[in-house]
Write an enzyme that holds these catalytic residues in place. Structure first.
Site, PDB file in Angstrom:
ATOM      1  CB  SER A   1      -1.554   0.075   1.480  1.00  0.00           C
ATOM      2  OG  SER A   1      -1.442   1.003   1.551  1.00  0.00           O
TER       3      SER A   1
ATOM      4  CE  LYS B   1      -4.494   4.099   2.507  1.00  0.00           C
ATOM      5  NZ  LYS B   1      -5.112   3.342   3.043  1.00  0.00           N
TER       6      LYS B   1
ATOM      7  CD  GLU C   1      -8.995  -0.557   0.559  1.00  0.00           C
ATOM      8  OE1 GLU C   1      -7.887  -1.355  -0.122  1.00  0.00           O
ATOM      9  OE2 GLU C   1      -8.660  -1.094   2.178  1.00  0.00           O
TER      10      GLU C   1
ATOM     11  N   GLY D   1      -3.510  -4.077   6.491  1.00  0.00           N
ATOM     12  CA  GLY D   1      -2.767  -4.099   7.108  1.00  0.00           C
ATOM     13  C   GLY D   1      -3.522  -2.236   7.900  1.00  0.00           C
TER      14      GLY D   1
ATOM     15  CG  ASP E   1      -7.538   2.188   0.585  1.00  0.00           C
ATOM     16  OD1 ASP E   1      -9.155   2.729   0.626  1.00  0.00           O
ATOM     17  OD2 ASP E   1      -6.631   1.603   1.571  1.00  0.00           O
TER      18      ASP E   1
ATOM     19  CG  ASP F   1      -9.929  -1.155   4.984  1.00  0.00           C
ATOM     20  OD1 ASP F   1     -10.724  -1.788   6.159  1.00  0.00           O
ATOM     21  OD2 ASP F   1      -9.166  -0.366   4.742  1.00  0.00           O
TER      22      ASP F   1
ATOM     23  CE  LYS G   1      -4.593  -0.012   0.696  1.00  0.00           C
ATOM     24  NZ  LYS G   1      -5.321  -0.816   1.369  1.00  0.00           N
TER      25      LYS G   1
ATOM     26  CE  LYS H   1      -7.437  -2.023   6.572  1.00  0.00           C
ATOM     27  NZ  LYS H   1      -7.648  -0.963   6.797  1.00  0.00           N
TER      28      LYS H   1
HETATM   29  O1  OSB Z   1      -7.075   1.713   4.762  1.00  0.00           O
HETATM   30  O2  OSB Z   1      -6.298  -0.298   3.863  1.00  0.00           O
HETATM   31  C1  OSB Z   1      -6.174   0.770   4.827  1.00  0.00           C
HETATM   32  C2  OSB Z   1      -3.111   2.171   6.813  1.00  0.00           C
HETATM   33  C3  OSB Z   1      -4.136   2.656   8.101  1.00  0.00           C
HETATM   34  C4  OSB Z   1      -4.307   2.775   7.599  1.00  0.00           C
HETATM   35  C5  OSB Z   1      -5.564   2.417   7.116  1.00  0.00           C
HETATM   36  C6  OSB Z   1      -5.459   1.483   6.059  1.00  0.00           C
HETATM   37  C7  OSB Z   1      -4.079   1.797   5.754  1.00  0.00           C
HETATM   38  C8  OSB Z   1      -3.411   0.996   5.071  1.00  0.00           C
HETATM   39  C9  OSB Z   1      -1.417   0.827   4.356  1.00  0.00           C
HETATM   40  O3  OSB Z   1      -3.742   0.926   3.436  1.00  0.00           O
HETATM   41  C10 OSB Z   1      -1.361  -0.957   4.924  1.00  0.00           C
HETATM   42  C11 OSB Z   1      -0.176  -1.593   5.563  1.00  0.00           C
HETATM   43  O4  OSB Z   1       0.621  -0.273   4.571  1.00  0.00           O
HETATM   44  O5  OSB Z   1      -0.533  -1.370   6.407  1.00  0.00           O
HETATM   45 MG    MG Z   2      -8.398   0.684   3.245  1.00  0.00          MG
END
Ligand code: OSB
Ligand code: MG
Length: 369
Positions: free
Chosen positions: A136, A164, A214, A291, A189, A239, A162, A263
């Site tokens: 991510s 953001k 996402e 994550g 995402d 999510d 992924k 998660k």
């Molecule tokens: O939306 O998946 C998410 C990190 C913090 C809060 C929300 C998210 C995330 C990530 C990071 O996308 C995932 C990771 O590398 O741990």
């Molecule tokens: Mg997410």
């Protein structure tokens, strides 16, 4: 299995690189760890709440108080027939699933250790010997920086990227990434940054054949996601919206998503995570493991979870070094050149705690029992 003592610690560790989502930038993590002791062994869990109540309503401080004043007193001294009992015993506490889930996960780990088996076996996983990994990548200061980061992660072998997105950092940026990397597995995402008014704008993402988008809409709105999904070719992955198997069932029935991100903390631990997994599997909906910028314990728990059969897609579980200069476990989590993590057969979550380093990064500690 009697829970004789529970120790809660808060650690503070800077991230190697800042991580930015539509709700803000994280530079340093404040993580709550739970150690549950009984029958001569200790199990460990990690609370996945952030430093602020921006991803969901929980944060480090709320987790600390919920654990200390509500969750632990309901478990301490109890004779549990298995870790399955923990979630029902704390269900009376409304919400705060990440805090409750950190304790629940510690007790799964304890049970695995008492049975001298790996955690993945204890939770009924083991469908694969290595788990497929994606990364991510947060919002960057510039597009060239993003392209360079993607390049580096692909060179390390990661199987999907992924990125953001948020208003102002979406269609044009995704277009440039797609032009540069025409054939990679790519997804976006939004962390709830849009509303249904943006449906036409989001529809422009269909041109880039993303694996999924996402959580584009509100954290608590499954119905609007169903409306949006009916307008998009790109599958929606939920999510934030999915906090229980019940929510998963509702989202699937409404056709609000084609994929679910599971998660461990968000759903309150292994028991509920498995139930979400089962509901999705029965409906033919693939899942993957999300994550939360975890330290080693949470990371190892995610690896165990990802061995359940329906975790078909690459998750957001990646190497420790992407987050930490030094992790609190030994060895650190590493990936193969194939972009996978090999599962380990040591009892419990499979890695050793680096107790010296843990002491160094601990900022407070409280124990009960
Ligand atoms: O939306 O998946 C998410 C990190 C913090 C809060 C929300 C998210 C995330 C990530 C990071 O996308 C995932 C990771 O590398 O741990
Ligand atoms: Mg997410």
């Amino acid at each position: 299995m009697k829970i004789e003592k529970v120790i809660v610690r808060q650690i503070r560790m800077p991230l190697v690189h800042f991580f930015e989502t539509s709700f803000g930038r994280t530079l340093e993590r404040d993580i709550v760890l739970v150690e549950a002791a009984g029958e001569g062994a200790s199990g460990w869990g990690e609370v996945t709440a952030g430093e602020n109540p921006f991803y969901n309503e929980e944060w480090t401080e709320s987790a600390w108080l919920i654990l200390r004043d509500y969750a632990i007193p309901r478990i301490l001294g109890k004779n549990l027939s298995s870790a399955e009992d923990v979630a029902p015993l704390t269900e009376h506490i409304r919400g705060h699933r990440m805090a409750r889930g950190g304790l629940e996960a510690a007790i799964w780990d304890l049970e695995a250790r008492l049975n001298n088996r790996p955690l993945w076996h204890q939770i009924g996983g083991g469908a694969r010997r290595e788990i497929p990994c994606g990364v991510s990548i947060g919002i960057q200061d510039s597009v060239p920086q993003l392209l360079e980061k993607i390049e580096r992660e692909l060179a390390a072998g990661y199987q999907r990227i992924k990125m953001k997105i948020k208003p102002g950092w979406d269609v044009d940026v995704v277009r440039q990434v797609r032009e540069r990397f025409p054939s990679i597995k790519l997804m976006a995402d939004a962390n709830s940054a849009y509303t249904l008014k943006d449906a036409e704008h989001l529809k422009r993402l269909d041109a880039f054949y993303l694996m999924m988008i996402e959580q584009p809409l509100a954290h608590d709105d499954i119905i609007d996601h169903a409306v949006l999904q009916s307008k998009l070719e790109t599958p929606i992955c939920l999510d934030e919206c999915i906090r229980s198997a019940h929510h998963a069932g509702q989202a699937i029935r409404l056709r609000a998503c084609g994929i679910i991100n599971i998660k461990l903390g968000r759903v309150g631990g292994f028991r509920e995570a498995r139930r979400v997994h089962d509901v999705a599997q029965a409906a033919g909906i693939p899942v993957w493991c999300g994550g939360m910028l975890e330290a080693g314990i949470g990371r190892a728990h995610n690896i165990a979870l990802s061995t359940l059969p329906n975790f078909i897609l690459p998750g957001d579980v990646s190497a420790s070094r992407r987050y930490w200069k030094r992790d609190i476990i030994c060895p650190a989590v590493e990936t193969t050149p194939r972009g996978t993590i090999e599962i380990r057969d040591d009892p419990g979550f499979g890695y050793a705690i680096d107790h010296d380093f843990l002491r160094e990064v601990t900022v407070r500690e409280v124990s009960a029992g």
